[in-house]
Design a protein around this motif. Structure first.
Motif, PDB file in Angstrom:
ATOM      1  N   ILE A 142     -13.072  24.024  -1.854  1.00  0.00           N
ATOM      2  CA  ILE A 142     -13.814  23.463  -0.508  1.00  0.00           C
ATOM      3  C   ILE A 142     -14.308  23.646   0.802  1.00  0.00           C
ATOM      4  O   ILE A 142     -15.990  23.059   1.029  1.00  0.00           O
ATOM      5  N   GLY A 143     -14.588  24.939   1.374  1.00  0.00           N
ATOM      6  CA  GLY A 143     -15.584  25.450   1.954  1.00  0.00           C
ATOM      7  C   GLY A 143     -16.852  25.830   1.725  1.00  0.00           C
ATOM      8  O   GLY A 143     -17.733  25.572   1.971  1.00  0.00           O
ATOM      9  N   MET A 144     -16.901  26.400   0.031  1.00  0.00           N
ATOM     10  CA  MET A 144     -17.560  26.268  -0.727  1.00  0.00           C
ATOM     11  C   MET A 144     -18.373  25.022  -0.748  1.00  0.00           C
ATOM     12  O   MET A 144     -19.417  25.644  -0.654  1.00  0.00           O
ATOM     13  N   ASN A 145     -17.480  24.306  -1.338  1.00  0.00           N
ATOM     14  CA  ASN A 145     -18.467  22.637  -1.139  1.00  0.00           C
ATOM     15  C   ASN A 145     -19.311  22.114   0.038  1.00  0.00           C
ATOM     16  O   ASN A 145     -20.193  21.683  -0.342  1.00  0.00           O
ATOM     17  N   LEU A 168      -9.144  35.142  -7.358  1.00  0.00           N
ATOM     18  CA  LEU A 168      -9.517  34.702  -6.251  1.00  0.00           C
ATOM     19  C   LEU A 168      -9.807  35.785  -5.139  1.00  0.00           C
ATOM     20  O   LEU A 168     -10.547  34.980  -4.887  1.00  0.00           O
ATOM     21  N   ASP A 169     -10.462  36.609  -5.620  1.00  0.00           N
ATOM     22  CA  ASP A 169     -11.433  37.651  -4.846  1.00  0.00           C
ATOM     23  C   ASP A 169     -12.907  36.962  -4.854  1.00  0.00           C
ATOM     24  O   ASP A 169     -13.599  37.334  -4.055  1.00  0.00           O
ATOM     25  N   MET A 170     -12.939  36.501  -6.355  1.00  0.00           N
ATOM     26  CA  MET A 170     -14.302  35.888  -6.744  1.00  0.00           C
ATOM     27  C   MET A 170     -14.916  34.955  -5.744  1.00  0.00           C
ATOM     28  O   MET A 170     -15.916  34.353  -5.032  1.00  0.00           O
ATOM     29  N   LEU A 171     -13.408  33.746  -5.372  1.00  0.00           N
ATOM     30  CA  LEU A 171     -13.832  32.620  -4.917  1.00  0.00           C
ATOM     31  C   LEU A 171     -14.007  33.112  -3.155  1.00  0.00           C
ATOM     32  O   LEU A 171     -14.921  32.931  -2.525  1.00  0.00           O
ATOM     33  N   GLY A 184     -17.417  34.406  -2.318  1.00  0.00           N
ATOM     34  CA  GLY A 184     -17.961  33.546  -3.026  1.00  0.00           C
ATOM     35  C   GLY A 184     -18.072  32.497  -1.384  1.00  0.00           C
ATOM     36  O   GLY A 184     -19.578  32.224  -0.971  1.00  0.00           O
ATOM     37  N   PHE A 185     -17.066  32.566  -0.918  1.00  0.00           N
ATOM     38  CA  PHE A 185     -17.159  31.554   0.124  1.00  0.00           C
ATOM     39  C   PHE A 185     -18.240  32.510   1.027  1.00  0.00           C
ATOM     40  O   PHE A 185     -18.780  32.258   2.048  1.00  0.00           O
ATOM     41  N   GLY A 187     -20.089  31.231   4.441  1.00  0.00           N
ATOM     42  CA  GLY A 187     -18.498  31.000   5.304  1.00  0.00           C
ATOM     43  C   GLY A 187     -18.072  32.291   6.237  1.00  0.00           C
ATOM     44  O   GLY A 187     -18.162  33.546   6.096  1.00  0.00           O
ATOM     45  N   GLU A 188     -17.285  31.917   7.187  1.00  0.00           N
ATOM     46  CA  GLU A 188     -17.180  33.142   8.644  1.00  0.00           C
ATOM     47  C   GLU A 188     -15.122  32.733   8.486  1.00  0.00           C
ATOM     48  O   GLU A 188     -14.796  31.304   7.562  1.00  0.00           O
TER      49      GLU A 188
END
Length: 129
Positions: free
Chosen positions: A17-20, A73-76, A79-80, A85-86
């Motif tokens: 959701i954060g990445m989106n 999960l590491d990739m996400l 990516g964030f 993303g902070e």
């Protein structure tokens, strides 16, 4: 707030959701996917969620279902952060797990009282998982 080692799904969903929210093209084709991205997105890790950024934890074997198939999960998490993303960490939760003095990964920062005050006072939206 949940430990991603035991239950990675909340972290997977929160990061996606954060990445989106940080993207300006949701489907990779600006003609059809152009959107206005958020100015900023901050993940505030609390309780066992602080495990997500503890340096010794590796989540490359924990898969998250994404629109493009499974990703770790590491990739996400990476990516964030790459999208801007902070990550801020609850200092009480971090210290209660014995992590005081250790550096979190992915440019995460242990928040202080002023950080937390500003984060929630000026947030447009707060979503919990």
């Amino acid at each position: 707030a949940t430990n991603p080692i035991d239950d990675p799904e909340p972290a997977c969903v929160a990061l996606q959701i954060g990445m989106n929210l940080l993207m300006n093209d949701l489907n990779g084709d600006e003609e059809d996917g152009k959107v206005i991205p958020a100015d900023s997105v901050t993940l505030f890790a609390t309780i066992d969620g602080v495990e997500l950024v503890y340096e010794e934890n590796v989540f490359s074997a924990l898969d998250c279902l994404t629109p493009n198939g499974y990703k770790s999960l590491d990739m996400l998490l990476t990516g964030f952060v790459k999208l801007g993303g902070e990550i801020q960490i609850c200092p009480l939760c971090w210290n209660a797990r014995g992590y005081a003095g250790s550096e979190p990964k992915n440019d995460a920062e242990v928040a202080n009282a002023f950080d937390i005050h500003s984060l929630f006072l000026y947030a447009d939206k707060v979503v919990t998982f």
